[in-house]
Design a protein around this motif. Structure first.
Motif, short mmCIF file in Angstrom:
data_model
loop_
_atom_site.label_atom_id
_atom_site.label_comp_id
_atom_site.label_asym_id
_atom_site.label_seq_id
_atom_site.Cartn_x
_atom_site.Cartn_y
_atom_site.Cartn_z
N ASN A 2 45.08 44.52 43.94
CA ASN A 2 45.93 44.90 42.82
C ASN A 2 45.10 45.39 41.64
OD1 ASN A 2 48.54 44.19 43.74
ND2 ASN A 2 47.90 42.04 43.62
N HIS A 3 44.61 46.57 41.72
CA HIS A 3 43.92 47.08 40.53
C HIS A 3 43.89 48.60 40.58
CE1 HIS A 3 40.26 48.00 42.77
NE2 HIS A 3 40.58 46.93 43.46
N GLN A 4 43.65 49.17 39.43
CA GLN A 4 43.81 50.60 39.30
C GLN A 4 42.49 51.35 39.25
OE1 GLN A 4 44.13 48.29 37.06
NE2 GLN A 4 46.08 48.26 36.02
N TRP A 7 35.18 48.94 39.16
CA TRP A 7 34.50 48.21 38.08
C TRP A 7 33.36 48.99 37.44
CZ3 TRP A 7 29.38 46.57 38.04
CH2 TRP A 7 28.68 46.67 39.25
N VAL A 10 34.29 51.01 34.24
CA VAL A 10 34.95 50.33 33.13
C VAL A 10 33.93 49.64 32.25
CG1 VAL A 10 36.73 48.63 32.56
CG2 VAL A 10 36.86 49.87 34.72
N ASN A 12 32.44 46.76 29.83
CA ASN A 12 32.51 45.30 29.84
C ASN A 12 33.20 44.82 28.55
OD1 ASN A 12 32.00 42.52 29.87
ND2 ASN A 12 30.10 42.83 31.01
N ILE A 13 34.37 44.23 28.72
CA ILE A 13 35.16 43.85 27.53
C ILE A 13 34.55 42.70 26.74
CG2 ILE A 13 37.43 44.71 28.26
CD1 ILE A 13 38.01 42.01 29.49
N PHE A 14 33.49 42.11 27.26
CA PHE A 14 32.86 41.01 26.52
C PHE A 14 31.60 41.44 25.77
CE2 PHE A 14 35.57 38.73 29.46
CZ PHE A 14 36.17 37.84 28.59
N VAL A 248 41.33 38.88 24.86
CA VAL A 248 41.75 39.95 25.77
C VAL A 248 42.80 39.47 26.79
CG1 VAL A 248 39.71 41.41 25.54
CG2 VAL A 248 39.65 39.50 27.16
N LYS A 250 43.07 36.62 28.66
CA LYS A 250 42.65 35.97 29.90
C LYS A 250 42.46 34.46 29.76
CE LYS A 250 41.89 40.21 31.51
NZ LYS A 250 42.97 40.89 32.23
N LEU B 102 45.22 40.46 40.04
CA LEU B 102 46.14 41.13 39.13
C LEU B 102 45.88 40.70 37.69
CD1 LEU B 102 48.76 42.83 38.62
CD2 LEU B 102 50.01 40.69 38.80
N LEU B 103 45.71 39.38 37.47
CA LEU B 103 45.60 38.86 36.11
C LEU B 103 44.29 39.29 35.43
CD1 LEU B 103 47.15 35.44 37.03
CD2 LEU B 103 48.17 37.14 35.50
N PHE B 104 43.21 39.43 36.20
CA PHE B 104 41.95 39.87 35.60
C PHE B 104 41.87 41.40 35.47
CE2 PHE B 104 40.26 35.59 36.56
CZ PHE B 104 39.66 35.32 35.35
N SER B 105 42.76 42.12 36.17
CA SER B 105 42.66 43.59 36.09
C SER B 105 43.71 44.18 35.17
CB SER B 105 42.78 44.22 37.48
OG SER B 105 44.03 43.93 38.06
N GLU B 106 44.83 43.48 34.94
CA GLU B 106 45.89 44.05 34.10
C GLU B 106 45.48 44.01 32.63
OE1 GLU B 106 49.33 41.88 33.20
OE2 GLU B 106 48.13 40.17 32.59
N ARG B 107 46.06 44.89 31.88
CA ARG B 107 45.87 45.00 30.42
C ARG B 107 44.41 45.22 30.04
NH1 ARG B 107 50.43 41.35 27.41
NH2 ARG B 107 49.53 39.51 28.33
N ASN B 108 43.59 44.22 30.08
CA ASN B 108 42.17 44.43 29.80
C ASN B 108 41.40 44.12 31.08
OD1 ASN B 108 42.00 45.05 26.86
ND2 ASN B 108 43.13 43.13 26.76
N TYR B 109 40.91 45.16 31.71
CA TYR B 109 40.27 45.05 33.02
C TYR B 109 38.92 44.33 32.86
CZ TYR B 109 38.66 46.98 37.53
OH TYR B 109 38.19 47.17 38.80
N ASP B 110 38.80 43.18 33.50
CA ASP B 110 37.61 42.34 33.29
C ASP B 110 36.63 42.53 34.45
OD1 ASP B 110 35.72 40.48 32.79
OD2 ASP B 110 37.08 38.77 32.68
N ILE B 111 35.60 43.31 34.20
CA ILE B 111 34.66 43.60 35.29
C ILE B 111 33.86 42.37 35.69
CG2 ILE B 111 34.48 46.02 34.67
CD1 ILE B 111 31.68 45.49 33.65
N ASN B 112 33.82 41.36 34.81
CA ASN B 112 33.04 40.17 35.17
C ASN B 112 33.67 39.43 36.35
OD1 ASN B 112 30.92 40.02 32.93
ND2 ASN B 112 32.83 40.41 31.84
N MET B 114 36.18 41.38 38.35
CA MET B 114 36.50 42.44 39.31
C MET B 114 35.27 42.96 40.06
SD MET B 114 39.73 42.53 39.25
CE MET B 114 40.00 43.96 40.30
#
Lengths: 280, 342
Positions: A2-4, A7, A10, A12-14, A248, A250, B102-112, B114
């Motif tokens: 489930n992903h679009q 990696w 993208v 790194n959001i951190f 973010v 999570k 799903l939860l780690f990829s939705e909204r803010n995709y977390d590569i850590n 993914m």
């Protein structure tokens, strides 16, 4: 899966960005007002009401609402109250030193719902900081809004924030400013009492759009006043605070029932959160 | 994709070939229990395990994961994903991985998360031994497991490997596989159906009825206070849960006092300080101060809050929390059945 996306494509959001302290000022005994500039010269683009995760390596990250309007270019303001490991370390820093920020994060004030209307902002204590981003925005684009009324409550005169701003607002004719303190001191000649004591001092119409930000106990009393004026709850916006550790959506720490304050908020239409048992 | 058969006698050589090609993780014995560990030899692999102590999410979302490292020269991402094979995941854990994907990829995709996930080939396997507290057959029964690359089922004389993706198909090159016969495929299907019939516990109602009634019970303070009366707030139910993904973020210094790391650690909403905010001058606000409020939050998360997003409940019936809870009050099947009966 489930992903679009993949990696490697993208960011790194951190990973934070470096920001330089342009100015630091002790606002109250425990709060420091910082003006920051991004070290790479690329300003952060944000909406009033959004937050950043502010950090110092080796100490950690904390969520802070941006305290200045995006209409004031190149720099942005944060007010940090020294309460713990990160904020204690950050508030020891001065001009020229570096901090790190991630953001902007979350949803700020929906300006499309406020433009063209009378706006009332009700801020309590440190709640003046995130709402200052909207206050400045309205003052900078004054003709986009109708009447602008601002209520500010502090526990005591020495704990008032942004005293230069307050001095200007008291005599300004682009904002109707009312203030109160819970406890006065010998020099205080203004209103004494909780925030709701300001409501009888001004006539407000039911078409007013209202914004509330303050300590947890604040909301129910202010909403009761707005109900009495007849302001529908979908026209009331609340700016909520929780411990947003990741910012973010999570880590889970800021959840109110099924909402994540850091991504669904921190600004919510009151109608969307009034039914959430954990909100107030 | 394809269905293949490998004889029992050839299976060890297949696992050996995988181990020689790169890291392989699978269930191994830990005294009387099991854990997903890196395999050194094919003999360690215990596909007859009932349930592992911790779910396989630890490979993608480690209990302690560095996000950023820093030193005097600056800071950088700590992520270094490696290609690996995860062997022997039961279908309920695959369903849980689908949720965290799903939860780690939705909204803010977390590569850590993914990046570790996308570099892992997952081989699911049939449940040979059913754990004592499992209720996987009755929870979210209409949700199909998705995120696996191949499915391995033990049948008479060997294993059927049904591939689901290109990654799964690539595994066939490592062993003496031959096309499975119709009879072998049918036998594998029957083996998997039979496992569903051996669950010792079950939910007595469907997902939607449960979601509605649990949500409606939110304000029943007496109910939650009673349910949580023996809770130690230890967070074990969170720690062993395959769908829990909350974390804390902390910085630590290395001994040189100039370098260090920003690390995320598993956290749990049952622990006392999870929703606590400091207000300054020693004051704080705990938004879920009571044990009952924390216990309720966990059950709301599992049974209602995420259902719309996930397409089913955020519980897969593995029974780890039921078995792990010191006071034995965490069992979702028991708690939900009790609420439904009230």
């Amino acid at each position: 899966m489930n992903h679009q996306c993949h990696w490697t494509d993208v960011e790194n959001i951190f990973l934070p960005r470096e920001a330089t302290i342009v100015c630091s000022e002790q606002a109250t005994p425990s709060e420091t007002h910082f003006t920051l500039k991004m070290a790479d010269g690329q300003p952060i683009e944000y909406e009033p009401g959004q937050i950043v995760e502010l950090s110092l390596f080796g100490y950690g990250e904390i969520p802070i609402g941006i305290a200045s309007s995006p209409t004031r270019k190149n720099t942005f303001d944060l007010v940090v109250r020294s309460v713990g490991r990160v904020s204690g370390a950050v508030t020891k820093l001065g001009k020229g030193e570096s901090v790190y920020v991630r953001g902007p994060l979350g949803h700020g004030f929906d300006l499309t719902k406020l433009r063209g209307h009378d706006v009332l902002i009700v801020a309590g204590g440190i709640g003046l900081c995130p709402t200052r981003s909207l206050i400045q925005y309205i003052l900078d684009r004054r003709d986009e809004f109708d009447r602008f009324v601002l209520f500010y409550g502090a526990r005591e005169p020495s704990l008032q924030l942004f005293t230069d701003d307050l001095a200007r607002w008291r005599t300004a004719n682009d904002v109707e400013y009312y203030e109160t303190v819970d406890r006065g001191d010998p020099s205080w000649t203004g209103n004494v009492g909780v925030i709701t004591t300001l409501f009888p001092q001004v006539e407000l119409g039911p078409e007013t759009r209202a914004v509330i930000c303050g300590p947890p106990i604040f909301y129910r009393f202010v909403v009761r006043e707005l109900d009495m004026i007849g302001i529908p709850r979908e026209n009331v916006f609340v700016d909520l605070e929780r411990r947003m550790k990741c910012g973010v959506g999570k880590c889970g720490h800021c959840q109110i029932n099924d909402k994540y304050v850091c991504v669904d908020g921190p600004v919510f239409p009151f109608a969307d959160v009034q039914g959430l048992e954990e909100a107030f | 994709m394809t269905a293949s058969f490998i004889r029992s006698d050839d299976f060890a050589a297949f696992v050996t070939a995988l181990i020689e090609a790169g890291p392989v993780y699978g269930p191994v014995a830990k005294r009387s229990r099991f854990a997903f560990e890196r395999l050194e030899t094919p003999e360690e692999l215990r596909l007859d395990y009932d349930v592992t102590i911790l779910p396989p999410k630890k490979l993608f979302f480690p209990p302690a994961q560095d996000l950023v490292t820093f030193d005097g020269a600056g800071f950088r991402a700590a992520l270094e994903p490696t290609e690996k094979v995860l062997l022997g995941v039961h279908f309920y854990d695959v369903k849980a991985i689908d949720q965290t994907d799903l939860l780690f990829s939705e909204r803010n995709y977390d590569i850590n998360y993914m990046a570790h996930r996308e570099t892992t080939t997952i081989v699911a396997s049939n449940i040979q031994t059913v754990s004592k507290r499992a209720f996987f057959a009755s929870v979210g029964a209409d949700v199909e497991p998705q995120g696996h690359d191949a499915f391995l089922t033990a049948i008479n004389g060997g294993y059927v490997l049904e591939t689901r993706t290109e990654r799964g198909e690539a595994l066939l090159a490592f062993g003496a596989f031959q096309p499975a016969t119709e009879a072998q495929i049918a036998e594998a299907a029957a083996v998997n159906v039979a496992a569903l019939e051996r669950c010792p516990e079950e939910l007595e109602h469907g997902t939607e009825a449960i979601a509605d009634k649990v949500r409606a019970a939110f304000q029943d303070e007496e109910l939650w206070t009673t349910l949580a009366a023996d809770c130690f707030s230890c967070g074990t139910c969170n720690t062993v849960c395959p769908t829990c993904y909350c974390f804390d973020v902390q910085d630590t210094w290395n001994v040189d006092q100039t370098s260090g790391q920003r690390t995320r650690f598993w956290d749990g909403c049952l622990t006392e300080d999870f929703a606590k905010c400091s207000l300054g001058e020693g004051a704080c606000e705990n938004f879920r101060e009571e044990r009952a409020a924390r216990f309720r939050h966990r059950l709301m998360r599992k049974a209602t809050y995420l259902n719309e997003k996930l397409g089913g409940p955020a519980c897969v019936g593995c029974g780890r929390c039921s078995a792990g809870c010191t006071a034995d009050i965490a069992d979702p099947a028991r708690v939900i059945n009790q609420i439904m009966a009230s």
